[in-house]
Design an enzyme around this catalytic site. Sequence first.
Site, short mmCIF file in Angstrom:
data_model
loop_
_atom_site.label_atom_id
_atom_site.label_comp_id
_atom_site.label_asym_id
_atom_site.label_seq_id
_atom_site.Cartn_x
_atom_site.Cartn_y
_atom_site.Cartn_z
N THR A 83 -22.70 17.11 -42.36
CA THR A 83 -23.04 16.03 -41.43
C THR A 83 -23.67 16.52 -40.13
OG1 THR A 83 -22.00 14.45 -39.92
CG2 THR A 83 -20.58 16.15 -40.77
N GLU A 116 -22.77 15.53 -37.41
CA GLU A 116 -21.67 15.69 -36.43
C GLU A 116 -21.37 17.16 -36.18
OE1 GLU A 116 -19.25 13.84 -34.50
OE2 GLU A 116 -20.95 12.49 -34.58
N TYR A 176 -13.14 15.72 -36.69
CA TYR A 176 -13.92 15.45 -37.91
C TYR A 176 -15.01 16.50 -38.08
CZ TYR A 176 -17.62 13.23 -40.71
OH TYR A 176 -18.61 12.99 -41.63
N LYS A 224 -15.58 19.49 -40.90
CA LYS A 224 -16.79 19.50 -41.74
C LYS A 224 -17.52 20.84 -41.65
CE LYS A 224 -17.33 15.40 -43.80
NZ LYS A 224 -17.74 15.18 -45.20
P1 NDP Z 1 -17.04 6.11 -46.65
O1 NDP Z 1 -16.03 6.11 -45.58
O2 NDP Z 1 -17.74 4.86 -47.00
O3 NDP Z 1 -16.34 6.64 -48.00
C1 NDP Z 1 -15.40 7.70 -47.99
C2 NDP Z 1 -14.80 7.83 -49.37
O4 NDP Z 1 -13.86 8.91 -49.37
C3 NDP Z 1 -14.04 6.59 -49.84
O5 NDP Z 1 -14.30 6.40 -51.21
C4 NDP Z 1 -12.58 6.99 -49.64
O6 NDP Z 1 -11.70 6.35 -50.52
C5 NDP Z 1 -12.66 8.47 -50.02
N1 NDP Z 1 -11.52 9.25 -49.53
C6 NDP Z 1 -11.04 9.32 -48.27
N2 NDP Z 1 -10.00 10.17 -48.22
C7 NDP Z 1 -9.81 10.64 -49.49
C8 NDP Z 1 -8.89 11.54 -50.09
N3 NDP Z 1 -7.93 12.13 -49.39
N4 NDP Z 1 -9.00 11.80 -51.41
C9 NDP Z 1 -9.95 11.20 -52.15
N5 NDP Z 1 -10.85 10.32 -51.65
C10 NDP Z 1 -10.78 10.06 -50.34
O7 NDP Z 1 -18.07 7.27 -46.33
P2 NDP Z 1 -19.66 7.37 -46.64
O8 NDP Z 1 -19.90 6.92 -48.01
O9 NDP Z 1 -20.39 6.78 -45.51
O10 NDP Z 1 -19.88 8.95 -46.52
C11 NDP Z 1 -19.79 9.80 -47.66
C12 NDP Z 1 -19.59 11.22 -47.21
O11 NDP Z 1 -20.70 11.65 -46.44
C13 NDP Z 1 -18.36 11.47 -46.33
O12 NDP Z 1 -17.87 12.77 -46.65
C14 NDP Z 1 -18.91 11.46 -44.91
O13 NDP Z 1 -18.10 12.24 -44.07
C15 NDP Z 1 -20.27 12.10 -45.15
N6 NDP Z 1 -21.32 11.72 -44.24
C16 NDP Z 1 -21.62 10.39 -44.06
C17 NDP Z 1 -22.68 10.03 -43.26
C18 NDP Z 1 -23.04 8.60 -43.03
O14 NDP Z 1 -23.78 8.33 -42.08
N7 NDP Z 1 -22.60 7.68 -43.88
C19 NDP Z 1 -23.50 11.05 -42.58
C20 NDP Z 1 -23.12 12.40 -42.88
C21 NDP Z 1 -22.08 12.72 -43.69
P3 NDP Z 1 -11.02 4.91 -50.16
O15 NDP Z 1 -11.98 3.88 -50.71
O16 NDP Z 1 -9.73 4.97 -50.89
O17 NDP Z 1 -10.87 4.84 -48.68
P1 GDR Z 2 -20.60 8.30 -36.12
O1 GDR Z 2 -20.70 6.73 -36.39
O2 GDR Z 2 -19.46 8.63 -35.22
O3 GDR Z 2 -21.95 8.76 -35.72
O4 GDR Z 2 -20.20 8.86 -37.56
P2 GDR Z 2 -20.19 5.46 -35.58
O5 GDR Z 2 -21.01 4.33 -36.08
O6 GDR Z 2 -18.71 5.31 -35.64
O7 GDR Z 2 -20.56 5.79 -34.05
C1 GDR Z 2 -21.89 5.94 -33.62
C2 GDR Z 2 -21.95 5.94 -32.11
O8 GDR Z 2 -21.71 4.60 -31.64
C3 GDR Z 2 -20.90 4.67 -30.46
N1 GDR Z 2 -20.19 3.42 -30.31
C4 GDR Z 2 -19.28 2.91 -31.16
N2 GDR Z 2 -18.85 3.36 -32.36
C5 GDR Z 2 -17.95 2.60 -33.02
N3 GDR Z 2 -17.54 2.99 -34.24
N4 GDR Z 2 -17.48 1.42 -32.51
C6 GDR Z 2 -17.88 0.94 -31.30
O9 GDR Z 2 -17.46 -0.11 -30.85
C7 GDR Z 2 -18.85 1.71 -30.60
N5 GDR Z 2 -19.50 1.55 -29.42
C8 GDR Z 2 -20.30 2.58 -29.25
C9 GDR Z 2 -19.96 5.86 -30.74
O10 GDR Z 2 -19.40 6.33 -29.52
C10 GDR Z 2 -20.93 6.84 -31.40
O11 GDR Z 2 -21.61 7.56 -30.39
C11 GDR Z 2 -20.90 8.48 -38.72
C12 GDR Z 2 -19.93 8.66 -39.91
O12 GDR Z 2 -20.54 8.13 -41.06
C13 GDR Z 2 -19.61 10.10 -40.14
O13 GDR Z 2 -18.84 10.24 -41.34
C14 GDR Z 2 -20.92 10.88 -40.28
O14 GDR Z 2 -20.66 12.25 -40.46
C15 GDR Z 2 -21.79 10.67 -39.04
O15 GDR Z 2 -22.04 9.28 -38.91
C16 GDR Z 2 -23.13 11.38 -39.18
#
Ligand code: NDP
Ligand code: GDR
Length: 337
Positions: free
Chosen positions: A125, A127, A149, A153
């Site tokens: 990520t 992050e 987090y 990662k």
């Molecule tokens: P989501 O939060 O939508 O999905 C996370 C998934 O992980 C869910 O299916 C959840 O299951 C499962 N999970 C959580 N904890 C466990 C565990 N202990 N054992 C098994 N399964 C588990 O995430 P995204 O689809 O958005 O992201 C996918 C991956 O990519 C993640 O690893 C995230 O950190 C990474 N990522 C995401 C980005 C983004 O912008 N979306 C950017 C960069 C990286 P349940 O349904 O039970 O909660």
């Molecule tokens: P992020 O996503 O932390 O980048 O992680 P999120 O949407 O939670 O936050 C993005 C930015 O928005 C600001 N922010 C708020 N965020 C949330 N959630 N709620 C609020 O009310 C709010 N107001 C402002 C936050 O401070 C932050 O700067 C996501 C996840 O998908 C991770 O798993 C993944 O690795 C990264 O993106 C890339």
Amino acid sequence: MKKAFITGITGQDGAYLSKLLLEKGYEVHGGVRRISQPDTPRLDKLGVTRDVQLHDFDLSEMNNIYRTIEKIKVDEFYNLAAQSFVGSSWDLPIYAADTNGVGVVRILDCLRNFAPETRFYQASTSEMFGLVQEVPQSETTRLYPRSPYGVAKVYGHYITMNYRESFGMHASSGILFNHESPLRGKEFVTRKITLALAALARGGDAPVVLGNLDAKRDWGFAGDYVRGMWLMLQQEKADDYVLATGVTTPIRDFVIFAAEALGMDLAWDGEGVTETATDRKTGKRVVEISEKFFRPAEVDLLIGDAGKARENLGWTPEVDVRQLAEMMAKSDYDDLG
Ligand code: NDP
Ligand code: GDR
């Protein structure tokens, strides 16, 4: 027929990746946690629940991972499962370390022992860049995570490289910048905004209460990013790739794009925690700020350089941030109808 296993199949990316792999003719298996609500709303929404084979799977349980990998031999293993909400990781630092860090080596070590030919994808990520050391960020940018987090990662990222280099495994890391969709979790800022604004447009009167509006993100569409994951595992050599749009946008602008898609015209007033936005057309309060949603440490200038993915994988994103906000706002508006 190729076979794939997806951890985190019930998540946003898991659902889009399942659909993509099914369309490509894969047999798709996925890991699901044993929880009290055994629902699969995202897989249902994409109409693929019946086409995937689900198995009990938890990243914290080595025996479970070992048995799964020994039993289900696949060509490609995508590790998408994680404690993925950055904001919660300050409250759950040890759980985040175990799931997002140690969980990765649990899988890699089982693959090394029982399925060394399986190709592996790790969900790394942006992050990990945190307090960014250069702009834009690429595969060679020094890592400086700013949340439990992100720290966890980083371990997952380096252990993936280490198993590739130590044991010759086909293990790749995708360093993905934020990617969103109508299936995005409701706690993430984009979906929180589109859901709240859609409810206002449907006649509600509760404003969305946000934190830092000045934080910026490089936002793309999840459907584009899962295509990049698949491409990484089709290469002869495993490697690490950044996927990003190269455009960074403040949270405030995402609010404006979503509001425009729903026919609102926002007037902004005040600054810091007193900043608000009101819809000129209806007079309704649309945005308020609360300290509660500010983070102990913030990443402010994430912007990705996906040049390597473009050159080696032929990957480019197709949806820009304005189209993304519109897609999400309209989907939430339709669902509330
Ligand atoms: P989501 O939060 O939508 O999905 C996370 C998934 O992980 C869910 O299916 C959840 O299951 C499962 N999970 C959580 N904890 C466990 C565990 N202990 N054992 C098994 N399964 C588990 O995430 P995204 O689809 O958005 O992201 C996918 C991956 O990519 C993640 O690893 C995230 O950190 C990474 N990522 C995401 C980005 C983004 O912008 N979306 C950017 C960069 C990286 P349940 O349904 O039970 O909660
Ligand atoms: P992020 O996503 O932390 O980048 O992680 P999120 O949407 O939670 O936050 C993005 C930015 O928005 C600001 N922010 C708020 N965020 C949330 N959630 N709620 C609020 O009310 C709010 N107001 C402002 C936050 O401070 C932050 O700067 C996501 C996840 O998908 C991770 O798993 C993944 O690795 C990264 O993106 C890339």
